[in-house]
Design a protein around this motif. Sequence first.
Motif, PDB file in Angstrom:
ATOM      1  N   ASP A 122      -1.058   5.421  -7.513  1.00  0.00           N
ATOM      2  CA  ASP A 122      -0.492   5.829  -8.795  1.00  0.00           C
ATOM      3  C   ASP A 122       0.925   5.283  -8.997  1.00  0.00           C
ATOM      4  OD1 ASP A 122      -2.813   7.214  -9.086  1.00  0.00           O
ATOM      5  OD2 ASP A 122      -1.931   9.212  -8.888  1.00  0.00           O
ATOM      6  N   ASP A 123       1.662   5.063  -7.896  1.00  0.00           N
ATOM      7  CA  ASP A 123       3.036   4.589  -7.999  1.00  0.00           C
ATOM      8  C   ASP A 123       3.128   3.120  -8.412  1.00  0.00           C
ATOM      9  OD1 ASP A 123       3.773   7.084  -7.238  1.00  0.00           O
ATOM     10  OD2 ASP A 123       4.642   6.528  -5.308  1.00  0.00           O
ATOM     11  N   LEU A 124       1.995   2.432  -8.469  1.00  0.00           N
ATOM     12  CA  LEU A 124       2.015   1.044  -8.914  1.00  0.00           C
ATOM     13  C   LEU A 124       2.294   0.935 -10.412  1.00  0.00           C
ATOM     14  CD1 LEU A 124      -1.097  -0.382  -6.993  1.00  0.00           C
ATOM     15  CD2 LEU A 124       1.323  -0.642  -6.388  1.00  0.00           C
ATOM     16  N   HIS A 125       2.024   1.998 -11.165  1.00  0.00           N
ATOM     17  CA  HIS A 125       2.144   1.945 -12.622  1.00  0.00           C
ATOM     18  C   HIS A 125       3.599   1.720 -13.033  1.00  0.00           C
ATOM     19  CE1 HIS A 125       0.736   2.431 -16.643  1.00  0.00           C
ATOM     20  NE2 HIS A 125       1.415   3.541 -16.882  1.00  0.00           N
ATOM     21  N   GLY A 126       3.838   0.606 -13.682  1.00  0.00           N
ATOM     22  CA  GLY A 126       5.179   0.289 -14.144  1.00  0.00           C
ATOM     23  C   GLY A 126       6.055  -0.402 -13.125  1.00  0.00           C
ATOM     24  N   LEU A 127       5.496  -0.721 -11.960  1.00  0.00           N
ATOM     25  CA  LEU A 127       6.274  -1.421 -10.943  1.00  0.00           C
ATOM     26  C   LEU A 127       6.528  -2.866 -11.387  1.00  0.00           C
ATOM     27  CD1 LEU A 127       7.455  -1.352  -8.012  1.00  0.00           C
ATOM     28  CD2 LEU A 127       5.223  -2.170  -7.231  1.00  0.00           C
ATOM     29  N   VAL A 128       7.763  -3.322 -11.236  1.00  0.00           N
ATOM     30  CA  VAL A 128       8.132  -4.698 -11.594  1.00  0.00           C
ATOM     31  C   VAL A 128       8.748  -5.366 -10.372  1.00  0.00           C
ATOM     32  CG1 VAL A 128       9.542  -6.178 -13.073  1.00  0.00           C
ATOM     33  CG2 VAL A 128       8.531  -4.076 -14.003  1.00  0.00           C
ATOM     34  N   ALA A 152      -1.751  -5.653  -1.393  1.00  0.00           N
ATOM     35  CA  ALA A 152      -1.502  -4.287  -0.922  1.00  0.00           C
ATOM     36  C   ALA A 152      -0.351  -4.262   0.083  1.00  0.00           C
ATOM     37  CB  ALA A 152      -2.769  -3.705  -0.298  1.00  0.00           C
ATOM     38  N   ALA A 153      -0.327  -5.231   0.999  1.00  0.00           N
ATOM     39  CA  ALA A 153       0.740  -5.268   1.998  1.00  0.00           C
ATOM     40  C   ALA A 153       2.101  -5.478   1.338  1.00  0.00           C
ATOM     41  CB  ALA A 153       0.464  -6.381   3.006  1.00  0.00           C
ATOM     42  N   CYS A 154       2.170  -6.391   0.372  1.00  0.00           N
ATOM     43  CA  CYS A 154       3.438  -6.649  -0.311  1.00  0.00           C
ATOM     44  C   CYS A 154       3.851  -5.469  -1.184  1.00  0.00           C
ATOM     45  CB  CYS A 154       3.325  -7.910  -1.162  1.00  0.00           C
ATOM     46  SG  CYS A 154       3.118  -9.435  -0.219  1.00  0.00           S
ATOM     47  N   LEU A 155       2.892  -4.875  -1.882  1.00  0.00           N
ATOM     48  CA  LEU A 155       3.213  -3.773  -2.781  1.00  0.00           C
ATOM     49  C   LEU A 155       3.587  -2.512  -2.021  1.00  0.00           C
ATOM     50  CD1 LEU A 155       0.408  -4.374  -5.416  1.00  0.00           C
ATOM     51  CD2 LEU A 155       2.851  -4.874  -5.652  1.00  0.00           C
ATOM     52  N   ARG A 156       2.970  -2.302  -0.871  1.00  0.00           N
ATOM     53  CA  ARG A 156       3.346  -1.145  -0.046  1.00  0.00           C
ATOM     54  C   ARG A 156       4.829  -1.215   0.305  1.00  0.00           C
ATOM     55  NH1 ARG A 156       0.437  -2.197   4.044  1.00  0.00           N
ATOM     56  NH2 ARG A 156      -1.443  -1.233   3.189  1.00  0.00           N
ATOM     57  N   ASN A 157       5.285  -2.398   0.648  1.00  0.00           N
ATOM     58  CA  ASN A 157       6.698  -2.585   0.975  1.00  0.00           C
ATOM     59  C   ASN A 157       7.583  -2.279  -0.226  1.00  0.00           C
ATOM     60  OD1 ASN A 157       8.918  -3.778   2.747  1.00  0.00           O
ATOM     61  ND2 ASN A 157       9.038  -5.108   0.951  1.00  0.00           N
ATOM     62  N   GLU A 158       7.160  -2.693  -1.416  1.00  0.00           N
ATOM     63  CA  GLU A 158       7.952  -2.454  -2.622  1.00  0.00           C
ATOM     64  C   GLU A 158       7.995  -0.973  -2.972  1.00  0.00           C
ATOM     65  OE1 GLU A 158       9.816  -4.650  -4.332  1.00  0.00           O
ATOM     66  OE2 GLU A 158       9.300  -6.037  -2.709  1.00  0.00           O
ATOM     67  N   ILE A 159       6.857  -0.281  -2.847  1.00  0.00           N
ATOM     68  CA  ILE A 159       6.806   1.147  -3.159  1.00  0.00           C
ATOM     69  C   ILE A 159       7.743   1.927  -2.244  1.00  0.00           C
ATOM     70  CG2 ILE A 159       5.318   3.191  -3.084  1.00  0.00           C
ATOM     71  CD1 ILE A 159       3.003   1.413  -3.975  1.00  0.00           C
ATOM     72  N   VAL A 181     -12.636   2.725 -18.002  1.00  0.00           N
ATOM     73  CA  VAL A 181     -12.445   1.855 -16.844  1.00  0.00           C
ATOM     74  C   VAL A 181     -11.262   2.347 -16.020  1.00  0.00           C
ATOM     75  CG1 VAL A 181     -13.458  -0.151 -17.971  1.00  0.00           C
ATOM     76  CG2 VAL A 181     -10.990   0.216 -18.125  1.00  0.00           C
ATOM     77  N   ASP A 182     -11.332   2.097 -14.719  1.00  0.00           N
ATOM     78  CA  ASP A 182     -10.337   2.631 -13.782  1.00  0.00           C
ATOM     79  C   ASP A 182      -9.883   1.504 -12.869  1.00  0.00           C
ATOM     80  OD1 ASP A 182      -8.750   4.441 -12.496  1.00  0.00           O
ATOM     81  OD2 ASP A 182     -10.348   5.336 -11.304  1.00  0.00           O
ATOM     82  N   HIS A 183      -9.010   0.652 -13.392  1.00  0.00           N
ATOM     83  CA  HIS A 183      -8.584  -0.549 -12.693  1.00  0.00           C
ATOM     84  C   HIS A 183      -7.060  -0.612 -12.602  1.00  0.00           C
ATOM     85  CE1 HIS A 183     -12.659  -1.461 -13.922  1.00  0.00           C
ATOM     86  NE2 HIS A 183     -12.663  -2.600 -13.271  1.00  0.00           N
ATOM     87  N   ILE A 184      -6.591  -1.487 -11.732  1.00  0.00           N
ATOM     88  CA  ILE A 184      -5.171  -1.825 -11.641  1.00  0.00           C
ATOM     89  C   ILE A 184      -5.004  -3.255 -12.147  1.00  0.00           C
ATOM     90  CG2 ILE A 184      -3.187  -2.106 -10.124  1.00  0.00           C
ATOM     91  CD1 ILE A 184      -4.158   0.776 -10.303  1.00  0.00           C
ATOM     92  N   ILE A 185      -3.996  -3.460 -12.989  1.00  0.00           N
ATOM     93  CA  ILE A 185      -3.706  -4.794 -13.534  1.00  0.00           C
ATOM     94  C   ILE A 185      -2.400  -5.302 -12.949  1.00  0.00           C
ATOM     95  CG2 ILE A 185      -2.928  -6.001 -15.605  1.00  0.00           C
ATOM     96  CD1 ILE A 185      -4.958  -4.654 -17.192  1.00  0.00           C
TER      97      ILE A 185
END
Length: 371
Positions: A168-174, A216-223, A103-107
């Motif tokens: 890919d940069d979402l991995h481990g983001l807190v 996506a909009a919120c996470l883009r800002n965090e990345i 499986v290829d998902h984001i949690i």
Amino acid sequence: MSDDCTTTSPTDASGLNDDVAPISSLLPVFGFSADQMETEANIAAWREAVATLFEVDELAAGEPGPFRADLSSYAMGPVLIGLSRASGQRFRRTAETIARSGVDHIILQLYLKGGYDGVAGTRPMRVRAGDICLFDLAQTLETKATAFENVTLVVPRPMFAARLLRVDDLHGLVLPGSSVIARLLAGHLTALFEFAPRMSLDECQSVVEGTVSLLAACLRNEIERGEADADHSVAASPSLMRIRQYIEAGLANEDLSANSIAAHFGLSRASLYRLFAPVGGIADYIRSRRLHRAFFDLANSGARGPRISEVARRWQLGTDAHFTRSFKAAYGITPRAAREAALLGRQRGSDGASSATISRWMREIAPPTAE
């Protein structure tokens, strides 16, 4: 499987949905309560429910009572949302687990109680109550959790890839619970879980699209936080998203190169290189995406699937020897080991032990493709 929203509630660990009356078009709903099960049955149900996501061990280690876990979850078309409570344990996702699950998902997880320490890939993580964390199921992780309660949202990668360049940069983001973004998203996720079983199909489809767009909009800002240089601001532009989509559609094309991409978009090579510098360079980006496709080709093929050499040729990854070296450098295992792990996962999934599980849902649902 249809894309309808579920409209019935299992034994609800949260107690939020006891008053929901069933309406039309049912989808599988996954849930169980520790109060209704013996400890060994509860452990077996928990292991089965999370098998596609994680390997778990050290269940309730050092805790005064026996292991307990409650789970309630709802399938909202291609997205799954659930609430779980469980004793402390260790979670692992190795390269073999990734291949076996296919499986290829984001949690995305909101921790309401408890937390964990661990590492996602090579990124240290520390999560406490109120925090929101993200995992890329195509990457490895290991965490050690205390007793916890969390809301989990499972999203197919293409839904984020259509909106974010650097998935890919979402991995481990807190996202710290003290931040405004985390508080905003926490309110949205808890409301989404509460109202999921009450939605009509039309409402469900709209809400899912809106939820992923908001995330996506919120996470883009965090990345991008803290990376205010000019090159990075260019890298986040819509033009780069269009180039990325062009690359994704042409990964099997042997003519795909920096030269062909630059010519297609009317760019100089230097401009193209600057655009992709924040994500490791154009050549590395293309290679990593081809390896990703090859990995999941192997993970999702049965015993009669394409040969490893055919997968290498399909994604323009060179000779068998070069493919094996590149694959092992990226994933820590050889292509053959990935295929063997995938076959083991398929054998376990066809043993008839359970006909309606989160694992089965994640394997069978067809994620939408990025446009």
